[in-house]
Design an enzyme around this catalytic site. Structure first.
Site, PDB file in Angstrom:
ATOM      1  N   ASP A 274       3.862 -10.272  11.159  1.00 26.92           N
ATOM      2  CA  ASP A 274       4.875 -10.137  10.126  1.00 26.92           C
ATOM      3  C   ASP A 274       5.632  -8.824  10.400  1.00 26.92           C
ATOM      4  O   ASP A 274       5.300  -8.060  11.305  1.00 26.92           O
ATOM      5  CB  ASP A 274       4.237 -10.172   8.724  1.00 26.92           C
ATOM      6  CG  ASP A 274       5.232 -10.601   7.664  1.00 26.92           C
ATOM      7  OD1 ASP A 274       4.802 -11.062   6.594  1.00 26.92           O
ATOM      8  OD2 ASP A 274       6.456 -10.459   7.908  1.00 26.92           O
TER       9      ASP A 274
HETATM   10  C1  GLC Z   1       8.965 -10.409   5.522  1.00 29.29           C
HETATM   11  C2  GLC Z   1       8.033 -11.484   5.017  1.00 29.29           C
HETATM   12  C3  GLC Z   1       7.988 -12.708   5.889  1.00 29.29           C
HETATM   13  C4  GLC Z   1       9.332 -12.907   6.563  1.00 29.29           C
HETATM   14  C5  GLC Z   1       9.563 -11.738   7.509  1.00 29.29           C
HETATM   15  C6  GLC Z   1      10.938 -11.806   8.178  1.00 29.29           C
HETATM   16  O1  GLC Z   1       8.451  -9.147   5.248  1.00 29.29           O
HETATM   17  O2  GLC Z   1       6.690 -11.114   4.720  1.00 29.29           O
HETATM   18  O3  GLC Z   1       7.648 -13.816   5.034  1.00 29.29           O
HETATM   19  O4  GLC Z   1       9.349 -14.129   7.285  1.00 29.29           O
HETATM   20  O5  GLC Z   1       9.415 -10.488   6.858  1.00 29.29           O
HETATM   21  O6  GLC Z   1      11.930 -11.654   7.211  1.00 29.29           O
END
Ligand code: GLC
Length: 725
Positions: A274
């Site tokens: 993430d």
């Molecule tokens: C965010 C979220 C994730 C998302 C990623 C890209 O912090 O936790 O769900 O897909 O970053 O935006």
């Protein structure tokens, strides 16, 4: 090398093409493929005036980037792909990603709303529509579905989830992955990314990103089944979650990423971290440097570094020092290359602009689907004296509240590509249905501030009306990522507005537009009817009007428990009996509150009524590997067609480890005409009766079981069956 015996998408041809490409890559080329950046993050260096995007363009030219997300559309996608084609020898296209969580430009209801339809096939359609729409803009990787089981409405991301139940979430996971992974050939395909693996929805205190500590039992019984279903449905990637599980942040957690995901499930796709999660290992305190964070995550099985830049900065050195075997890098890169080949990117890296006429036709089809999804997501919670449905003529209606003439908040969280001008507001939907002349409107108050300045105008509008429809709830900023709340009440002056309006003595319909369950036991004193309308996307107002005026008979059921009060949280239906079930002093109860929910899991009303006959089984005893059929006669005893979600629950009465009071093992959404009856049956076998026994093996243990078939987790006829040795 990548094994091909399990992955249905990973054919020998894809594997050998990936290996052929890999053989021509330098170490830097390889690590570049494992590197992903957020194009939307574009600070400008005050000294040099150089923007982050300028730097990223150079990185792309040097072949040091494998994926980019948050682009603005097809033109930008093609521009960056051209940099690859013109400047790199291997010409490996970027994998372009986007958070397409519940729609792209056509925004559908938030996932928790779609879950209320108990209709995974409808979610399949919305997921496919969302991928088709975003693919036209060059997006080949959607960071969805979000399938974190959540029991805590304080957690803002419950809005993105399918709710509290593993079976319902698993069914949606399958449908969403298959729907999202469109494959119309090279350049017209998309990869899904089920997230957040795993346990993110059980963050302590419902506080986003907080600690998760849970037993292997809860992990394997509740949290993992939806992800296993997603993997078995062919998901091409999975996103590791921010949170630690039992002391180890997931992107550095080999138990999850290797032992379970790869070893037990044979997952062949990409594991993406993430956002900046690699860097966060240092904040978590499990890495003393970027190098250490890099080593831990890549050895734990993380393939793609989202936005931290740690892989590209440190992996080549760690490989040259022998701290990370190059074979580990090769494995990750092969997965990334295999997905790009599978999506047809190598052959067609550019997105072809869709002719405006074709795009318009597609969007029109999505709009009707958005209205269907909005309608089916609505849950009727109360309807005293059958106040609903309202009449379209002969009734003057006052529409009051901060969510009425509001086209922004119905988009819900994670709807960056939606536009308020595309949203049918609740007021517009009602006016379209009943004619503007019969409708008075007054906002009454804002969503979240305490001012009561607008009350007088609202009261005046209500005095002139036969019935008052109130649009209450949360703004879209109150749910989603980093939006945890310590209150489940209506924010601002909304409750005061309800009390003042109700004092006029007119019939009141309360429509709740929120991203989470709200705890509003007091509302039943003031509202004859209560409708849970979540954040329903671009067709919000049309869907709500279809229900309010009876053009659609609501069939939604709650995918998550609604508490009486925040003190009960976490509260969910498949809780354990304990040694002292709630009964009063010296039992597991509260001295100041009920232990029962306000509205139980699976609850919802209809404009018609249904009656359930007794639960009948084809046999009352069975072997552990046997099967029996349980069924009921369901009758529509009302005066209009309606849909009932018939739910089947089980309890293993005595087992080697404690069992939940009830566990959902099946459901069927049944449409019946007035007076019509149908037999609704459920096949009961090992899949439904097995438990994770004391040795953590899925086993059907002999003994007595109770089966329920009914309208929700708190009601239903039951029958006993016995599993013999
Ligand atoms: C965010 C979220 C994730 C998302 C990623 C890209 O912090 O936790 O769900 O897909 O970053 O935006």
């Amino acid at each position: 090398m990548i094994s091909t015996e399990k992955g249905s998408w990973l054919t020998p041809a894809i594997k050998s093409q990936a290996e052929q490409l890999l053989s021509r890559m330098t170490l830097e080329d390889k690590v570049g493929q494992m590197t992903q950046y957020d194009w939307g993050f574009n600070p400008i260096n005050p000294e040099t005036g150089v923007s982050q995007r300028d730097l990223l363009r150079e990185e792309i030219r040097l072949g040091r980037v494998g994926s980019i997300f948050n682009l603005s559309g097809a033109e930008e996608a093609n521009e960056l792909q051209q940099l690859i084609q013109d400047n790199t020898e291997l010409r490996i296209p970027l994998l372009i990603g986007r958070d397409v969580i519940h729609g792209y430009k056509t925004v559908f209801p938030i996932p928790l709303a779609q879950a209320s339809a108990w209709n995974p096939e409808l979610a399949r359609k919305t997921a496919e529509a969302a991928s088709r729409e975003s693919m036209a803009d060059g997006v080949a990787w959607v960071f969805a579905p979000m399938i974190d089981v959540s029991r805590d409405p304080r957690w803002g991301r419950i809005a993105e989830s399918i709710g509290e139940d593993p079976l319902l979430t698993s069914d949606y996971a399958k449908a969403w992955v298959e729907g999202a992974q469109v494959d119309d050939g090279p350049g017209l395909a998309a990869a899904s990314c089920p997230k957040h693996f795993a346990g993110y929805g059980l963050a302590e205190a419902g506080r986003d990103y907080n600690t998760v500590d849970l037993s292997d039992r809860v992990l394997r019984e509740v949290i993992l089944p939806p992800f296993k279903e997603a993997v078995e449905s062919g998901a091409l990637s999975i996103m590791a979650s921010f949170n630690e599980i039992n002391g180890v942040p997931v992107c550095a957690n080999p138990y999850l990423l290797k032992t379970i995901l790869r070893g037990e499930w044979g997952f062949e796709g990409i594991v993406a971290s993430d956002y900046n999660a690699l860097q966060e290992l240092i904040t978590h305190g499990v890495a003393g440097s970027e190098e250490e964070a890099c080593e831990r995550t890549v050895l734990a099985g993380c393939d793609m570094d989202m936005h931290s830049g740690i892989f590209i900065r440190h992996l080549p050195k760690l490989v040259r020092e022998g701290r990370v075997p190059e074979s580990v890098i090769d494995q990750s890169v092969l997965r990334i290359l295999a997905v790009k080949i599978k999506l047809g990117l190598i052959e067609k890296p550019f997105v072809e602009a869709v002719a405006p006429e074709a795009a318009a036709v597609a969007r029109a089809g999505f709009t009707e689907l958005a209205r269907e999804a909005a309608r089916e997501s609505i849950v009727l919670l109360r309807n005293e004296n059958s106040l609903l449905p309202l009449s379209k003529d002969g009734q003057s209606i006052a529409v009051i509240g901060p969510l009425a003439d509001n086209s922004k908040d119905p988009l819900g969280c994670w709807a960056f590509d939606g536009k308020p001008e595309d949203v049918v507001s609740m007021l517009a939907g009602i006016r379209q249905a009943a004619g503007a002349s019969a409708i008075q409107f007054a906002e009454g108050c804002a969503i979240a501030d305490a001012s009561e300045e607008g009350f007088a105008q609202a009261l005046e509008a209500a005095r002139q009306a036969d019935v008052v429809v109130m649009a209450l709830g949360e703004s879209l900023e109150m749910s989603g990522e980093s939006r945890s709340r310590t209150s489940l009440d209506l924010p601002g002056a909304q409750r005061r507005l309800v009390e003042e309006i109700a004092a006029l003595g007119k019939p009141v319909v309360a429509v709740l537009l929120s991203g989470r369950p709200l705890a509003l036991p007091w509302l039943e004193e003031y509202a004859d009817a209560i409708v849970q309308a979540w954040h329903l996307g671009v067709q919000s107002g049309s869907g709500i009007a279809d229900v309010l005026f009876g053009d659609y008979n609501p069939g939604g059921r709650l995918p998550v428990t609604f508490p009486h009060n925040i003190g009960q949280v976490p509260i969910y239906y498949y809780r354990k009996k304990t040694g002292r079930p709630p009964a009063g002093v010296y039992s597991s109860y509260y001295i100041d509150s009920t232990t029962e929910p306000l509205y139980p899991f699976g609850y919802g009303l209809s404009y018609t009524t249904f009656s359930y006959g007794p639960v009948v089984t084809s046999r009352t005893t069975m072997k552990a590997d046997g099967v029996l059929v349980a069924y009921v006669m369901l009758e529509n005893t009302g005066c209009r067609e309606g849909e009932e979600v018939v739910q089947c629950y089980v309890r293993d009465e005595v087992a080697s480890v404690t069992q939940p009071l009830k566990k959902l093992i099946g459901y069927q959404k049944v449409k019946l005409a007035p007076g019509e009856s149908a037999v609704v049956s459920f096949s009961i076998g090992a899949k439904e009766l097995a438990i994770l026994d004391g040795d953590m093996n899925w086993t059907v243990e002999p003994g007595d079981f109770t089966l329920w078939i009914g309208p929700n987790a708190s009601q239903g006829e039951s029958v006993s069956i016995k599993v013999e040795r």
